[in-house]
Enzyme design. Structure first.
Site, PDB file in Angstrom:
ATOM      1  N   ASP A  44       0.830  -1.208   0.000  1.00 51.55           N
ATOM      2  CA  ASP A  44       0.000   0.000   0.000  1.00 51.55           C
ATOM      3  C   ASP A  44       0.860   1.251   0.000  1.00 51.55           C
ATOM      4  OD1 ASP A  44       0.878  -0.192   2.625  1.00 51.55           O
ATOM      5  OD2 ASP A  44      -1.117  -0.151   3.538  1.00 51.55           O
ATOM      6  N   LYS A 113      -0.827  -9.314   3.058  1.00 53.79           N
ATOM      7  CA  LYS A 113      -0.149  -8.809   4.263  1.00 53.79           C
ATOM      8  C   LYS A 113      -1.126  -7.992   5.099  1.00 53.79           C
ATOM      9  CE  LYS A 113       3.134  -5.564   4.190  1.00 53.79           C
ATOM     10  NZ  LYS A 113       2.580  -4.554   5.142  1.00 53.79           N
ATOM     11  N   GLU A 182       9.270  -3.830  11.074  1.00 50.72           N
ATOM     12  CA  GLU A 182       9.612  -2.503  10.551  1.00 50.72           C
ATOM     13  C   GLU A 182       9.920  -1.510  11.664  1.00 50.72           C
ATOM     14  OE1 GLU A 182       7.883   1.044   7.615  1.00 50.72           O
ATOM     15  OE2 GLU A 182       6.807  -0.860   7.791  1.00 50.72           O
TER      16      GLU A 182
END
Length: 267
Positions: A44, A113, A182
């Site tokens: 995205d 995801k 992340e």
């Protein structure tokens, strides 16, 4: 041989690093696949780097399907994973399964995801139960940018680090086959990687994850106005593109293009 979810799991067991890149279009996917990229993530992040949005939140399922179709038309050997965008899975199980199903059925994704942990448990388990492989995402989850107060490194203190480790373990228990980690300190990412039997894919998480992912536009240096600490630029295509556009404009203005070498003869 086609790379599958099982391939990625086997790579973790062998200690073989996993190479992941984003792609949003057919030519990029084709070139990445030729270079041996093992997982193509249609993220995205397309909202930020292609569609001109300020963040990922406005991206829709329709937009994700559109870009997935472009990527999967390249018929890559790589495993293709599609991001479930903001509010496509948070509102309820039916929304979640339908959205994930669209990415697979219409877009051609081979996995999806999902960001978050316990708060999306029911939706996540339902997607897994629908035989759709799920990649988790912990640490800095961009769809929570407003909750975080910006794009900030997560897990700096002991309590926050423990929560992220718990989230990672929880996602593995829910059936995720791999996990993006992340924006966390590298020692925390190392700890998460050691704690899981599924692969971790790091971005801004140091060298000890099972694999690494970058946004392709960042890797190529298309937009040089902002460079996060974790990004290594392997090219400066933004500058090269600007040079080419400027030279083309100058040639047209001066009447140098097209010349006869770039024109069809009359006979």
């Amino acid at each position: 041989m086609k790379i599958t979810v099982q391939t990625i799991l086997d790579m973790k067991r062998r200690g073989e690093k996993i190479v992941v890149l984003t792609a949003y279009d057919h030519p990029t996917a084709r070139l990445e696949d030729a270079a041996g990229i093992e997982v193509i993530l249609v993220g995205d992040s397309v909202g930020n780097v292609v569609l001109g949005y300020d963040n990922t939140l406005p991206v829709t399922v329709d937009e994700m399907v559109h870009h997935l179709k472009a990527v999967t038309r390249a018929r890559p050997r790589a495993l293709v994973v599609g991001d479930l965008p903001f509010m496509s899975y948070q509102a309820g199980v039916e929304d979640a399964v339908r959205s994930a199903g669209r990415l697979v059925k219409e877009g051609g994704a081979e996995a999806v995801k999902v960001e978050g942990a316990a708060r999306v448990e029911v939706a996540l388990r339902a997607i897994v139960d629908a035989a759709i492989p799920v990649m988790g995402h912990v640490g800095l989850t961009p769809q929570s940018v407003h909750q975080f107060g910006g794009y900030r490194v997560q897990g700096r203190d002991a309590a926050a680090a423990e929560r992220i480790v718990d989230d990672a373990r929880f996602l593995e228990q829910c059936g995720c086959f791999s996990m993006v980690v992340e924006g966390v300190p590298w020692r925390l990412a190392e700890r998460i990687t050691a704690a899981l039997s599924i692969p971790t894919i790091g971005i801004g998480a140091g060298p000890h994850c099972d694999g690494q992912v970058l946004v392709v536009n960042d890797l190529l240096g298309i937009d040089e106005s902002f460079t996060p600490r974790f990004v290594k630029r392997y090219a400066s295509l933004g500058a090269e593109m600007t040079r080419a556009f400027t030279e083309f404009a100058a040639d047209v203005k001066a009447g140098r293009f097209p010349d006869l070498d770039h024109s069809y003869p009359s006979d």
